[in-house]
Write a protein that holds these residues in place. Structure first.
Motif, short mmCIF file in Angstrom:
data_model
loop_
_atom_site.label_atom_id
_atom_site.label_comp_id
_atom_site.label_asym_id
_atom_site.label_seq_id
_atom_site.Cartn_x
_atom_site.Cartn_y
_atom_site.Cartn_z
N ARG A 11 -36.70 -20.33 73.56
CA ARG A 11 -35.33 -19.85 73.48
C ARG A 11 -35.35 -18.34 73.70
O ARG A 11 -36.12 -17.64 73.04
N ALA A 12 -34.52 -17.87 74.60
CA ALA A 12 -34.48 -16.44 74.89
C ALA A 12 -33.04 -15.99 75.10
O ALA A 12 -32.25 -16.71 75.72
N LEU A 13 -32.71 -14.85 74.57
CA LEU A 13 -31.42 -14.23 74.81
C LEU A 13 -31.66 -13.02 75.69
O LEU A 13 -32.46 -12.14 75.34
N ILE A 14 -31.00 -12.98 76.82
CA ILE A 14 -31.16 -11.88 77.76
C ILE A 14 -29.81 -11.19 77.88
O ILE A 14 -28.82 -11.81 78.25
N VAL A 15 -29.78 -9.91 77.56
CA VAL A 15 -28.55 -9.14 77.61
C VAL A 15 -28.88 -7.71 78.02
O VAL A 15 -29.98 -7.23 77.76
N SER A 16 -27.95 -7.05 78.68
CA SER A 16 -28.19 -5.68 79.10
C SER A 16 -28.01 -4.73 77.93
O SER A 16 -27.29 -5.01 76.98
N ILE A 17 -28.69 -3.61 77.99
CA ILE A 17 -28.63 -2.59 76.95
C ILE A 17 -27.65 -1.51 77.40
O ILE A 17 -27.77 -0.96 78.48
N THR A 18 -26.65 -1.26 76.57
CA THR A 18 -25.65 -0.23 76.86
C THR A 18 -25.46 0.63 75.61
O THR A 18 -26.03 0.35 74.55
N GLU A 19 -24.62 1.64 75.71
CA GLU A 19 -24.32 2.46 74.54
C GLU A 19 -23.60 1.65 73.48
O GLU A 19 -23.79 1.84 72.29
N GLN A 20 -22.75 0.72 73.90
CA GLN A 20 -22.03 -0.13 72.95
C GLN A 20 -22.94 -1.20 72.35
O GLN A 20 -22.70 -1.70 71.26
N ASN A 21 -24.00 -1.58 73.06
CA ASN A 21 -24.94 -2.61 72.62
C ASN A 21 -26.36 -2.02 72.73
O ASN A 21 -27.08 -2.34 73.65
N SER B 3 -30.38 -1.03 72.03
CA SER B 3 -31.60 -1.79 71.84
C SER B 3 -32.00 -1.81 70.37
O SER B 3 -31.97 -0.77 69.71
N PRO B 4 -32.38 -2.96 69.83
CA PRO B 4 -32.84 -2.97 68.44
C PRO B 4 -34.22 -2.34 68.29
O PRO B 4 -34.63 -2.02 67.20
N TRP B 5 -34.93 -2.15 69.38
CA TRP B 5 -36.25 -1.54 69.37
C TRP B 5 -36.18 -0.15 69.98
O TRP B 5 -36.95 0.19 70.86
N ALA B 6 -35.25 0.65 69.50
CA ALA B 6 -35.06 1.99 70.06
C ALA B 6 -36.33 2.80 69.87
O ALA B 6 -36.91 2.84 68.79
#
Length: 79
Positions: free
Chosen positions: A53-63, A65-68
């Motif tokens: 299972r994988a969730l693929i989403v783009s990284i934006t200022e509003q969203n 990265s949890p691994w900043a």
């Protein structure tokens, strides 16, 4: 109860070329979930089961990265 009418004709979508990058941009802006199951078996006996299972989403200022990545502070010690 009413009888079903004659089948409606299938409406074709207008032929339109979409660039792969535009398709990926549209998918990643909303997010994509990819799931899959792999089962290895011999003689109808399941030996290995893998669930993906994988969730693929783009990284934006509003969203963000949890691994900043945080940069180390400079000047913390002499060396």
């Amino acid at each position: 109860m009413t009888a079903p009418g004659p089948p409606r004709p299938v409406e074709n979508l207008p032929e339109r070329q979409v660039a792969l990058i535009d398709l990926l941009d549209r998918l990643l802006s909303g997010g994509v979930v990819v799931t899959g199951d792999v089962v290895l078996s011999i003689a109808d006996i399941d030996l290995v089961r893998i669930s993906l299972r994988a969730l693929i989403v783009s990284i934006t200022e509003q969203n963000p990265s949890p691994w900043a990545v945080t940069s180390p502070q400079r000047g913390g010690h002499d060396g």
